[in-house]
Design a protein around this motif. Structure first.
Motif: not given
Length: 204
Positions: A2, A41, A44
């Motif tokens: 992450t 990702e 995000r």
């Protein structure tokens, strides 16, 4: 892994450049890596970019419904953006073959998008409704083609990221003075101290 999408990740100055910079250390084949290797990702990143790029987006939120599905389009725009504008910085001109690649990639990002953009004061459209990330990315990339923007593009000598130099006298060297600028200063200080120590050792 992450990614922590901190303000430093958004020092390019525009959404398209921040996205191009998700490939880290492009100039170092042995250490380079892609923050979008995990398509999750992308979502995000888009969520963070909605805040960090609010001024550019006119307050319009970025929407990602299916990261894996849009990943090929996002990566195509990202790589075409980096290829064209990195060449433009290094050579002082836009290559037509790179331009055709960018236009094709951006067309893919806009395909299927049902929204309106470029109204006065609202370059990304109505802030009341979200816009698909790939569509906004295409609009941002195309906005870079303005002559005054191309003239202000730079490549950070520390990390090789692309960024827009908006300083008054166009003298900005680093994408982020607090990170890359300080690293370069520390590196120069270390080299000077090491050279001085080697001279002292020889004299002894």
């Amino acid at each position: 892994m992450t990614v922590s999408w901190t303000p430093h990740r958004f020092t390019g100055g525009l959404l398209a450049l921040d996205t191009a910079n998700t490939v880290v250390l492009r100039a170092d084949p042995e250490r380079t890596f892609d923050r979008f290797d995990d398509p999750r990702e992308i979502a995000r990143f888009a969520d963070a970019a909605s805040g960090f790029r609010a001024a550019e987006l006119g307050g319009r939120r970025l929407a990602v419904s299916a990261p894996t599905a849009i990943a090929p389009v996002v990566l195509a725009i990202r790589e075409a953006t980096d290829r064209l504008f990195r060449h433009a910085v290094l050579r002082g001109a836009v290559a037509t073959d790179h331009l055709s690649g960018l236009l094709g990639a951006c067309a893919g990002g806009l395909a299927g998008s049902r929204t309106e953009i470029a109204t006065p004061g609202k370059p990304f459209g109505d802030p009341a409704t979200p816009i698909a990330f790939e569509a906004a990315l295409a609009v941002s990339a195309l906005s870079l083609l303005r002559e005054d923007t191309v003239a202000r593009l730079r490549i950070c000598p520390n990390c090789s990221w692309l960024f827009v130099d908006r300083s008054r006298n166009s003298s900005r060297l680093w994408c982020d003075m607090a990170v890359c600028g300080n690293r370069q200063k520390a590196s120069r200080h270390y080299r000077r101290r090491r050279a001085a120590n080697e001279v002292n050792n020889v004299q002894d």
